[in-house]
Design a protein around this motif. Structure first.
Motif: not given
Length: 491
Positions: A470-479
């Motif tokens: 929840v915390l990291a996957v979305r931000g990682l894929l966006s990066a």
């Protein structure tokens, strides 16, 4: 006739003297021949002894030369990275011997209920203060970059002395054991923080930071695998003997720390980093003066994911240790069950470390996201099928946790190398290492507090990983879609 009478006694004396000389020379020649024969026999015996000595010595010297070639390959010997790899192997071996001694006293030597109380006490007396000290360790060491070799040597020497201190209390498990164990834990984590800060200073031109960390980690894993049976063998002699062995190992590490190159103590061009997002940096620019430099959101999300995976590792370490002692796997005993899980986790960790070096340039954000997904699937399946195939489920979960943690950590290293400017990279490593160690403490505390129900434990493990998703996957894929955050701000 007169002449014969006059010279006769003289001639007789001369003849007598020559006879004695000839007899003496004959004796000496015989004795010299005998001594020569004896000398030949002695020389042959001495040569045979040397040959046997060389035959017995050759495997060790050959192994030492092989290890030295491996640690010093690709320029690591010239840069000093090879010496750091060897130092880390010594560190891992010493820590494992202390772990063997503590496990035999705190865990295996007493019934399960008492062992749980002892481990809970161990966590309360050691982990809780460490959770307060850990945030201080990184910044404190960050302020003394000129003493890194001394800091590593001090960490080794402190653990050598603390091992001797614990040797008197390890048999009884008295309360005096726990403050010493806290000191060992803090010194070990301080070494880990300094080591992470040192690696960038020792990179040879042909080795990336990820590959360097992979080599260091593999050396530690191999040393741990060798030290575990050695510590168990010493424990057969007496409960204090693994601690004596640890004292010797750490004393050697103290001396080895000062063989690192002097550039380890150099802080030229370095600054301090704060693990914050770009939004936080903008807010700092809005009016309040930022006290520390910042890193980008890619590294922040990578750290969040790694923290959850490290918490999973701490949780499984403590929860499975008690669960398998109370409910062994299949027809195995408690020690065999725990050993199987430890081997599975170590194998997964080694495999992840080896694969991580190969995947170093293939999208670290995607790798971390994939590891979170894999860990989540593994823990969910473990919770669902635990009652049916506990042996397969537990070993697979342990191996998967080791694999995911190793790959995710190496990928985080890759992002720090890529995104964080060189002048603050060392500080970023120190801060991230401290955060990850605290996450392991939190996971371990959760593991010790749960009831010993396999399905429940695996469900909680899945929940820890889900937090990371929840915390990291979305931000990682966006990066990853943006190609990383190479424009991280430096104040």
């Amino acid at each position: 006739m007169g002449e014969l009478g006059h010279y006769g006694p003289v001639a007789a004396a001369r003849a007598s003297k020559m006879s004695k000389v000839s007899k003496t020379s004959g004796k000496s020649s015989r004795s010299s021949r005998a001594s020569t024969r004896g000398g030949d026999g002695h020389n042959r015996a001495r040569g045979a002894g040397r040959a046997v000595g060389r035959a017995l010595h050759r495997p060790f010297t050959g192994a030492a030369r092989g290890v030295r070639r491996a640690t010093h390959a690709h320029g690591a010997g010239e840069s000093g990275l090879g010496k750091l790899i060897e130092l880390h192997a010594v560190n891992a071996a010493g820590d494992m011997m202390i772990t063997v001694a503590l496990a035999s006293t705190v865990f295996f030597a007493v019934p399960t209920n008492e062992a749980r109380g002892r481990v809970a006490l161990y966590l309360a007396v050691t982990m809780a203060p460490f959770a307060l000290l850990a945030p201080v360790v990184g910044p404190l060491l960050d302020r003394v970059p000129h003493g890194r070799r001394a800091a590593m040597a001090g960490s080794m020497l402190a653990r050598a002395l603390l091992a001797l201190t614990m040797s008197g209390a390890v048999a009884t498990g008295g309360l005096e054991l726990y403050p010493a164990a806290l000191g060992v834990l803090v010194a070990s984590k301080a070494y880990g923080v300094v080591r992470s800060a040192v690696v960038p200073r020792l990179l040879p031109p042909r080795i990336s930071l990820v590959k360097a960390n992979s080599r260091v980690t593999l050396a530690g894993l191999l040393a741990t695998g060798l030290a575990a049976p050695a510590g168990a063998g010493l424990h057969l002699i007496g409960p204090s003997w693994p601690l004596y062995g640890a004292c010797v190992v750490f004393a050697a590490g103290t001396a080895l720390s000062f063989t690192l190159p002097h550039k380890v103590d150099s802080a030229k061009g370095e600054g301090r980093a704060r693990l914050a997002s770009r939004d936080a940096a903008r807010q700092a620019d809005g009016g309040r003066k930022p006290g520390l430099r910042t890193v980008g959101p890619s590294v922040l999300h990578g750290l969040q994911a790694n923290a959850c995976l490290r918490a999973l590792s701490g949780f499984l370490t403590f929860f499975l240790a008690f669960l398998l002692r109370e409910h062994p796997l299949g027809g195995l005993g408690p020690a065999a069950s725990l050993g199987l899980v430890v081997v599975a986790a170590g194998t997964g960790n080694a495999l992840g470390t080896a694969v991580g070096a190969w995947l170093k340039a293939r999208g670290p954000e995607r790798i971390i996201a994939a590891m979170l997904g894999l860990a989540l699937c593994a823990t969910v399946l473990a919770a669902v099928f635990y009652q049916a195939v506990a042996v397969v489920v537990v070993t697979a979960a342990a191996a998967c946790a080791g694999l995911c943690q190793a790959l995710a950590k190496l990928s985080l290293d890759a992002m720090i190398q890529r995104d964080v400017p060189e002048e603050v990279r060392t500080s970023a490593f120190a801060r991230s290492e401290t955060a990850l160690q605290m996450s392991w403490v939190v996971g371990g505390a959760i593991g010790i507090s749960l009831p010993l129900v396999g399905t429940l434990g695996m469900a909680v493990a899945a929940g820890l990983v889900a937090v990371g998703v929840v915390l990291a996957v979305r931000g990682l894929l966006s990066a990853a879609r943006r190609g990383g955050t190479r424009s991280s701000r430096v104040a």
